[in-house]
Motif scaffolding. Structure first.
Motif, PDB file in Angstrom:
ATOM      1  N   ALA A 154       0.829   3.250  -8.407  1.00 25.21           N
ATOM      2  CA  ALA A 154      -0.240   2.720  -7.553  1.00 25.21           C
ATOM      3  C   ALA A 154      -1.508   2.502  -8.378  1.00 25.21           C
ATOM      4  O   ALA A 154      -1.836   3.286  -9.280  1.00 25.21           O
ATOM      5  N   ASP A 155      -2.223   1.407  -8.057  1.00 27.00           N
ATOM      6  CA  ASP A 155      -3.493   1.149  -8.740  1.00 27.00           C
ATOM      7  C   ASP A 155      -4.608   1.981  -8.080  1.00 27.00           C
ATOM      8  O   ASP A 155      -4.351   2.797  -7.195  1.00 27.00           O
TER       9      ASP A 155
ATOM     10  N   VAL B 293       0.769  -0.879  -4.879  1.00 29.55           N
ATOM     11  CA  VAL B 293       1.825  -0.937  -5.891  1.00 29.55           C
ATOM     12  C   VAL B 293       2.326  -2.376  -5.958  1.00 29.55           C
ATOM     13  O   VAL B 293       2.547  -3.008  -4.919  1.00 29.55           O
ATOM     14  N   SER B 294       2.533  -2.897  -7.162  1.00 28.66           N
ATOM     15  CA  SER B 294       3.058  -4.250  -7.353  1.00 28.66           C
ATOM     16  C   SER B 294       4.575  -4.192  -7.465  1.00 28.66           C
ATOM     17  O   SER B 294       5.110  -3.501  -8.326  1.00 28.66           O
ATOM     18  N   TYR B 295       5.238  -4.927  -6.563  1.00 30.87           N
ATOM     19  CA  TYR B 295       6.700  -5.002  -6.547  1.00 30.87           C
ATOM     20  C   TYR B 295       7.137  -6.415  -6.916  1.00 30.87           C
ATOM     21  O   TYR B 295       6.405  -7.373  -6.695  1.00 30.87           O
TER      22      TYR B 295
ATOM     23  N   TYR C 161       0.839  -1.195   0.000  1.00 32.44           N
ATOM     24  CA  TYR C 161       0.000   0.000   0.000  1.00 32.44           C
ATOM     25  C   TYR C 161       0.875   1.246   0.000  1.00 32.44           C
ATOM     26  O   TYR C 161       1.660   1.483   0.906  1.00 32.44           O
ATOM     27  N   ASP C 162       0.786   2.029  -1.062  1.00 31.19           N
ATOM     28  CA  ASP C 162       1.527   3.286  -1.204  1.00 31.19           C
ATOM     29  C   ASP C 162       0.787   4.156  -2.220  1.00 31.19           C
ATOM     30  O   ASP C 162       1.164   4.227  -3.393  1.00 31.19           O
ATOM     31  N   PRO C 163      -0.285   4.800  -1.801  1.00 27.19           N
ATOM     32  CA  PRO C 163      -1.107   5.572  -2.743  1.00 27.19           C
ATOM     33  C   PRO C 163      -0.380   6.738  -3.406  1.00 27.19           C
ATOM     34  O   PRO C 163      -0.806   7.214  -4.460  1.00 27.19           O
TER      35      PRO C 163
END
Length: 149
Positions: free
Chosen positions: A100-101, A106-108, A93-95
């Protein structure tokens, strides 16, 4: 098998472990890459090794005189391929992140620094052992030449 054949086997292992270490370095460098040219997170790479030139363990043991009659010398090891991981991306979670979706995730890449360091240590250790084998082989060749003088 002659000593030059043994050097060829060790040198093939040196090349393979160098590639393995390079792949680990690329994985570590891209551990936080959330978007590649394809628009997806970086995928961890792994090196697949195989015996070179269709050699087998039994064939290698025969060529070293460990079992049965001698056959064609072993060919060493080679990189069969470098494959991408199929593990799903890790979502954090990192808006505020640009990748970010809609939900702020965010997909790492699924890359563990611990796993990569263990792989790097294994490649480094194997490389060092094969370098030592080459040095020992050089010493044997030098001693053989001294005997011929």
């Amino acid at each position: 098998m002659n000593l030059f054949g043994v050097m060829e086997i060790s040198s093939s292992a040196l090349r393979a472990q160098r590639v393995r270490a390079e792949v680990v370095a690329v994985n570590m460098a891209n551990a936080e890459t959330t978007r590649t040219e394809g628009g997806i997170p970086y995928q961890r790479q792994s090196v697949i090794l195989q015996t070179a030139a269709g050699t087998s363990f039994a064939g290698a043991m025969k060529s070293f005189g460990v079992i049965g009659d001698s056959v064609a010398p072993a060919g060493g090891v080679e990189v069969a391929s470098v494959i991408s991981s199929t593990a799903p991306a890790l979502r954090r979670y990192d808006p505020s992140h640009p990748d970010a979706d809609g939900d702020g995730y965010v997909s790492y890449p699924d890359i563990s620094p611990v796993t990569e360091m263990v792989d790097l240590m294994g490649a480094s250790r194997s490389y060092g052992l094969n370098a030592s084998a080459v040095q020992a082989e050089k010493g044997m060749l030098a001693a053989s030449l001294d005997l011929l003088k």
